[in-house]
Design a protein around this motif. Sequence first.
Motif, PDB file in Angstrom:
ATOM      1  N   ARG A 126      46.059  42.408  43.140  1.00 19.50           N
ATOM      2  CA  ARG A 126      46.631  43.089  41.982  1.00 19.50           C
ATOM      3  C   ARG A 126      47.453  44.315  42.407  1.00 19.50           C
ATOM      4  O   ARG A 126      48.548  44.548  41.925  1.00 19.50           O
ATOM      5  N   LYS A 131      44.058  38.915  42.031  1.00 17.42           N
ATOM      6  CA  LYS A 131      42.679  39.383  41.949  1.00 17.42           C
ATOM      7  C   LYS A 131      42.618  40.800  42.497  1.00 17.42           C
ATOM      8  O   LYS A 131      43.542  41.256  43.184  1.00 17.42           O
ATOM      9  N   PHE A 132      41.533  41.505  42.201  1.00 16.08           N
ATOM     10  CA  PHE A 132      41.406  42.889  42.609  1.00 16.08           C
ATOM     11  C   PHE A 132      41.222  43.019  44.124  1.00 16.08           C
ATOM     12  O   PHE A 132      41.880  43.799  44.782  1.00 16.08           O
ATOM     13  N   SER A 149      36.721  39.158  44.794  1.00 13.71           N
ATOM     14  CA  SER A 149      36.582  39.274  43.336  1.00 13.71           C
ATOM     15  C   SER A 149      37.177  38.057  42.631  1.00 13.71           C
ATOM     16  O   SER A 149      38.018  37.359  43.190  1.00 13.71           O
ATOM     17  N   ASP A 180      42.159  37.724  38.046  1.00 13.61           N
ATOM     18  CA  ASP A 180      42.430  38.444  36.801  1.00 13.61           C
ATOM     19  C   ASP A 180      42.640  37.445  35.674  1.00 13.61           C
ATOM     20  O   ASP A 180      43.143  36.339  35.886  1.00 13.61           O
ATOM     21  N   TYR A 203      47.529  44.291  33.370  1.00 12.93           N
ATOM     22  CA  TYR A 203      46.599  43.218  33.726  1.00 12.93           C
ATOM     23  C   TYR A 203      45.367  43.299  32.861  1.00 12.93           C
ATOM     24  O   TYR A 203      45.069  44.335  32.265  1.00 12.93           O
ATOM     25  N   LYS A 204      44.668  42.169  32.771  1.00  7.02           N
ATOM     26  CA  LYS A 204      43.366  42.117  32.116  1.00  7.02           C
ATOM     27  C   LYS A 204      42.353  41.729  33.178  1.00  7.02           C
ATOM     28  O   LYS A 204      42.509  40.702  33.846  1.00  7.02           O
ATOM     29  N   LYS A 205      41.335  42.541  33.309  1.00  6.85           N
ATOM     30  CA  LYS A 205      40.298  42.282  34.309  1.00  6.85           C
ATOM     31  C   LYS A 205      39.523  41.009  33.963  1.00  6.85           C
ATOM     32  O   LYS A 205      39.447  40.632  32.788  1.00  6.85           O
TER      33      LYS A 205
END
Length: 152
Positions: free
Chosen positions: A82, A124-125, A129, A132, A149-151
């Motif tokens: 991300r 992804k973070f 992980s 996203d 972004y939305k986690k």
Amino acid sequence: MGGFVNRSLILITLFVSASCARTLEVKNKESLFENCMKTFQDEVKCREFMSKSAEDIKSEEEKREEVLAQLTVEQLAGMKLRREIKDTLPGKNGNFVREFIGDPDEVKRGGDREYWIYKRPISKFSGDSPPDKEITVIFRRSFVEKVDYKKP
């Protein structure tokens, strides 16, 4: 003539019922089947309808879970971070964004901005992980202004 009128009436009823059914929110398969039986009172047609509609009544979350389940270890490892996307894209144009993360799943426009929405897993973070939920690239005057972004 009577047969033609009856068929026309049935087709109009089916069309209106289908149009109205789109406005109803279907919570699960059982309620969809019950609504079909109340409307048409034909179990064979309702079962056929259910088999064709199974994909349509899946929620966004169910569809996302299916996509995530099909990802291989290599695909997960190859996802961009991300931070990399957020640091690289601002100031770039649409061609660069397409080359970097691919075509968007959805495009929305509002005012002088354009929103490219990526619902498929593309980032992804960190290395371990989950992906996203959504990445939104916001363009202003043809250049990336911001990346949201939305986690997971």
